[in-house]
Design an enzyme around this catalytic site. Structure first.
Site, PDB file in Angstrom:
ATOM      1  CB  THR A  67      -0.932  -0.020   1.237  1.00  0.00           C
ATOM      2  OG1 THR A  67      -1.825  -1.115   1.076  1.00  0.00           O
ATOM      3  CG2 THR A  67      -1.719   1.253   1.389  1.00  0.00           C
TER       4      THR A  67
ATOM      5  CB  SER B  77       2.619  -7.979   1.115  1.00  0.00           C
ATOM      6  OG  SER B  77       1.669  -7.833   2.146  1.00  0.00           O
TER       7      SER B  77
ATOM      8  CB  THR C 197       0.243  -3.689   6.334  1.00  0.00           C
ATOM      9  OG1 THR C 197      -0.983  -3.846   5.611  1.00  0.00           O
ATOM     10  CG2 THR C 197       0.676  -2.235   6.299  1.00  0.00           C
ATOM     11  CG  ASP C 198      -2.678  -7.321   3.951  1.00  0.00           C
ATOM     12  OD1 ASP C 198      -3.046  -6.788   5.012  1.00  0.00           O
ATOM     13  OD2 ASP C 198      -3.268  -7.137   2.872  1.00  0.00           O
TER      14      ASP C 198
END
Ligand code: SIN
Length: 320
Positions: A17, A66, A99-100
């Site tokens: 992101t 990700s 972030t995932d």
């Protein structure tokens, strides 16, 4: 007269992101991750020039959301980190990441890299096109942390908070401060361009358990290791199916302090008898399971199920 070469911080881009854009001006959701190149991300933050005396060097490793992280990107990223860490002119490394699965990549690197200098992952919860994006500040903080002489090891920084690779996990789908380190707590903070360590001291570097795998990682076959959950009505069928498909390892996300539905427990015992490696991690997001007495499998040494899966894959590759 010899002129000393300037040290550098290498920024490795992988997407996420932080590099995302939306066609809807100012939108915080509904964007596409991994659109803006890492060089452009750096150029958008002029303050980076003052954040450290080091030169900044950008390198695009991947450009993905990700959630789609895979073994080839992991191998490329780990390999480039190792090469850069071997260069005495590299003061630190920053990795821009979604972030995932950031906590998974952080743990993989922690298991592989002898990081006597900082390897800092950072990210954003809002795309670069948001009205108030969080990526630029996180990038600035990551460069500050990577340039900090007392820092070492695999770290991550987001929303001004510094976390370690072992304890960090994403705990919120939307909040800007989306990461937490549970009982262990954060390692420190980046405040107004300065690092403040929790308890007044920088964390020590920990030796990686699987550094020997690094040279062959790009061509290695990653063993199939899956995660299954213990839950109401679990009947263990999925375990029998995985064994039938040739799974090499299973991490079971157990209830509480490692307890399992009895039908699942029986299926896992069958898996062990068939030569499958089993590890038990707790489903609880906080705390640490105590060692399991008398069970035919080991516990995950306090790792979350996703991190325990990475460790088990590496252990199987290492033949440990
Ligand atoms: C990703 O993980 O690449 C997308 C989500 C995010 O970065 O917040």
């Amino acid at each position: 007269m010899q002129v000393a070469a300037t040290r550098k911080i290498v920024v490795l881009g992988t997407g996420g992101t932080i590099a995302g854009t939306s066609s809807v001006a100012g939108a915080n959701v509904g964007y596409t991750a991994g659109q803006i190149g890492v060089q452009q991300l750096l150029a958008a933050v002029p303050a980076l020039a003052q954040a450290s005396p080091c030169n900044l060097e950008a390198e695009q490793i991947a450009q993905i959301d990700s959630k789609d992280m895979d073994f080839s990107v992991w191998a490329r990223l780990a390999g480039r980190c190792a090469q850069h860490l071997a260069d005495p002119l590299v003061a630190g490394i920053v990795i821009t990441h979604g972030t995932d699965t950031l906590e998974e990549t952080a743990w993989l690197l922690r298991e592989l890299l002898a990081a006597s200098r900082p390897v800092v992952l950072t990210c954003a919860m809002r795309p670069a096109t948001a009205l108030v994006p969080d990526g630029p500040q996180n990038l600035l903080d990551a460069v500050t942390l990577a340039a900090e002489p007392s820092a070492c090891g695999v770290l991550m920084v987001a929303a001004g908070v510094v976390h370690g690779a072992r304890a960090v996990s994403k705990v919120h789908p939307l909040r800007l401060d989306a990461f937490a380190s549970g009982d262990e707590g954060s390692l420190g903070w980046v405040e107004a361009g300065r690092v403040r360590w929790a308890h007044g001291r920088a964390p020590a570097v920990t030796a990686p358990r699987h550094a020997a795998l690094l040279p062959g990682l790009a061509t290695a076959a990653w063993p199939r290791v899956e995660i299954v959950h213990s839950h109401a009505g679990a009947d263990g069928c999925v375990v029998d199916w995985l064994v039938d498909k040739g799974v090499r390892g299973i991490v079971v996300a157990a209830t509480g302090n490692g307890t399992l539905h009895r039908a699942l427990e029986a299926a896992l015992a069958r898996a062990v008898a068939a030569g499958v490696a089993v590890r038990a991690a707790s489903r609880c997001p906080e705390g640490r399971m105590l060692a399991i007495e008398g069970a035919p499998w080991r516990d995950a040494e306090g790792l979350s199920p996703v991190k325990a899966r990475i460790s088990l894959m590496l252990e199987l590759m290492d033949g440990a």
